[in-house]
Design an enzyme around this catalytic site. Sequence first.
Site, PDB file in Angstrom:
ATOM      1  N   LYS A   1       0.854  -1.201   0.000  1.00 35.64           N
ATOM      2  CA  LYS A   1       0.000   0.000   0.000  1.00 35.64           C
ATOM      3  C   LYS A   1       0.891   1.252   0.000  1.00 35.64           C
ATOM      4  O   LYS A   1       1.946   1.245  -0.634  1.00 35.64           O
ATOM      5  CB  LYS A   1      -0.965  -0.014   1.189  1.00 35.64           C
ATOM      6  CG  LYS A   1      -1.701  -1.348   1.342  1.00 35.64           C
ATOM      7  CD  LYS A   1      -2.863  -1.272   2.258  1.00 35.64           C
ATOM      8  CE  LYS A   1      -3.404  -2.664   2.492  1.00 35.64           C
ATOM      9  NZ  LYS A   1      -4.704  -2.668   3.122  1.00 35.64           N
TER      10      LYS A   1
ATOM     11  N   SER B   1      -6.242  -9.731   6.356  1.00 35.39           N
ATOM     12  CA  SER B   1      -5.618 -10.033   7.654  1.00 35.39           C
ATOM     13  C   SER B   1      -4.995 -11.428   7.708  1.00 35.39           C
ATOM     14  O   SER B   1      -5.007 -12.085   8.749  1.00 35.39           O
ATOM     15  CB  SER B   1      -6.619  -9.845   8.794  1.00 35.39           C
ATOM     16  OG  SER B   1      -7.077  -8.506   8.832  1.00 35.39           O
TER      17      SER B   1
ATOM     18  N   GLU C   1      -9.746  -0.693  -1.676  1.00 41.23           N
ATOM     19  CA  GLU C   1      -9.448   0.709  -1.337  1.00 41.23           C
ATOM     20  C   GLU C   1      -9.583   1.603  -2.566  1.00 41.23           C
ATOM     21  O   GLU C   1      -9.997   2.751  -2.472  1.00 41.23           O
ATOM     22  CB  GLU C   1      -8.051   0.801  -0.700  1.00 41.23           C
ATOM     23  CG  GLU C   1      -8.054   0.231   0.711  1.00 41.23           C
ATOM     24  CD  GLU C   1      -6.738  -0.351   1.182  1.00 41.23           C
ATOM     25  OE1 GLU C   1      -5.692  -0.057   0.586  1.00 41.23           O
ATOM     26  OE2 GLU C   1      -6.767  -1.127   2.153  1.00 41.23           O
TER      27      GLU C   1
ATOM     28  N   GLY D   1      -7.215  -5.254   6.702  1.00 40.81           N
ATOM     29  CA  GLY D   1      -6.622  -4.300   7.645  1.00 40.81           C
ATOM     30  C   GLY D   1      -7.343  -4.219   8.979  1.00 40.81           C
ATOM     31  O   GLY D   1      -7.087  -3.308   9.763  1.00 40.81           O
TER      32      GLY D   1
ATOM     33  N   GLU E   1     -11.001 -10.788  -1.507  1.00 41.23           N
ATOM     34  CA  GLU E   1     -10.664 -10.037  -0.296  1.00 41.23           C
ATOM     35  C   GLU E   1     -11.940  -9.479   0.329  1.00 41.23           C
ATOM     36  O   GLU E   1     -12.431  -8.414  -0.096  1.00 41.23           O
ATOM     37  CB  GLU E   1      -9.739  -8.868  -0.636  1.00 41.23           C
ATOM     38  CG  GLU E   1      -8.421  -9.280  -1.248  1.00 41.23           C
ATOM     39  CD  GLU E   1      -7.341  -8.250  -0.966  1.00 41.23           C
ATOM     40  OE1 GLU E   1      -6.395  -8.580  -0.255  1.00 41.23           O
ATOM     41  OE2 GLU E   1      -7.481  -7.115  -1.433  1.00 41.23           O
TER      42      GLU E   1
ATOM     43  N   HIS F   1      -8.465  -3.163  -6.203  1.00 47.19           N
ATOM     44  CA  HIS F   1      -8.397  -3.331  -4.746  1.00 47.19           C
ATOM     45  C   HIS F   1      -9.566  -2.577  -4.112  1.00 47.19           C
ATOM     46  O   HIS F   1      -9.967  -1.525  -4.602  1.00 47.19           O
ATOM     47  CB  HIS F   1      -7.054  -2.793  -4.229  1.00 47.19           C
ATOM     48  CG  HIS F   1      -6.804  -3.151  -2.798  1.00 47.19           C
ATOM     49  ND1 HIS F   1      -7.375  -2.464  -1.757  1.00 47.19           N
ATOM     50  CD2 HIS F   1      -6.054  -4.131  -2.241  1.00 47.19           C
ATOM     51  CE1 HIS F   1      -6.986  -3.008  -0.602  1.00 47.19           C
ATOM     52  NE2 HIS F   1      -6.183  -4.029  -0.874  1.00 47.19           N
TER      53      HIS F   1
HETATM   54  C1  PEP Z   1      -4.806  -5.947   1.345  1.00 43.00           C
HETATM   55  O1  PEP Z   1      -4.583  -4.749   1.443  1.00 43.00           O
HETATM   56  O2  PEP Z   1      -4.947  -6.439   0.230  1.00 43.00           O
HETATM   57  C2  PEP Z   1      -4.871  -6.763   2.555  1.00 43.00           C
HETATM   58  C3  PEP Z   1      -5.256  -8.002   2.457  1.00 43.00           C
HETATM   59  O3  PEP Z   1      -4.512  -6.138   3.728  1.00 43.00           O
HETATM   60  P1  PEP Z   1      -4.341  -6.852   5.163  1.00 43.00           P
HETATM   61  O4  PEP Z   1      -3.546  -8.107   4.959  1.00 43.00           O
HETATM   62  O5  PEP Z   1      -3.625  -5.843   5.997  1.00 43.00           O
HETATM   63  O6  PEP Z   1      -5.719  -7.145   5.668  1.00 43.00           O
END
Ligand code: PEP
Length: 248
Positions: free
Chosen positions: A11, A211, A96, A172, A166, A94
């Site tokens: 990131k 995570s 985000e 996160g 995801e 993603h």
């Molecule tokens: C990500 O940003 O794709 C992600 C999975 O983050 P995290 O592992 O911190 O949850």
Amino acid sequence: MRQIIIAGNWKMNASKETSSSLIMGILAGMGDVESKVIVCVPYPYLSQVEALATHSQLCVGAQDLNVNAAGAFTGEVSADMLKDFGVEHVIVGHSERRSLYAESDAIVADKVQVALNNGLTPLFCIGETLSERESGDTEQVLARQVNAVIAQVGIEAFKNIIVAYEPVWAIGTGVTATPEQAQDTHAFVRDLLAQHDGGVAQATPILYGGSMNPGNAKELLACVDIDGGLIGGASLKSEDFLQICKAG
Ligand code: PEP
């Protein structure tokens, strides 16, 4: 047999110093790693990471790309620019980017197409929010996200796409999908692809992200339809990232 793929997503976290120590740490421990390992780093560090990773099995990736080839798009980065720095993989869609930068399914599909047209492998991210999961809409959301890309690039193109499931509520947050939740959802996504082409569905890597850490990676990666991980927070410490790379 699908190879395990572990991709780190730094990131917007890096400096020249941390990029160097992180890559050196990963390279020092890569000797017995059998998984394919990718680090998706912020644009300014691509050159540095490319140089450090030369002649290693570590692949360099980016976190986004612009759909245009060149021109008046201030602040943006094209596929050609990424390739100039040895990038082979690029995260697309993603959560985000979808939520903070309003990337719609159509924009994500365009980016997948442009990545493929330029010989880059998209790490195509999909996932539902907590409220979508709680209201029972997970499958509908994932089908919408996946079908938008199939409609644009065709199912055959998935031979060159890595899917990353995801769940937004797990990114996160320290909350991880249980192996059962993740496996069920991955199986759903694979079935979705299989409705178009069974062979492609079997060959397409589907990574889990949300995570994932050294404590839960083994159990998640043991699931039959989980082919690796997209790792955020835990990719910022070489020891943690290496443990995940070795968990598959
Ligand atoms: C990500 O940003 O794709 C992600 C999975 O983050 P995290 O592992 O911190 O949850």
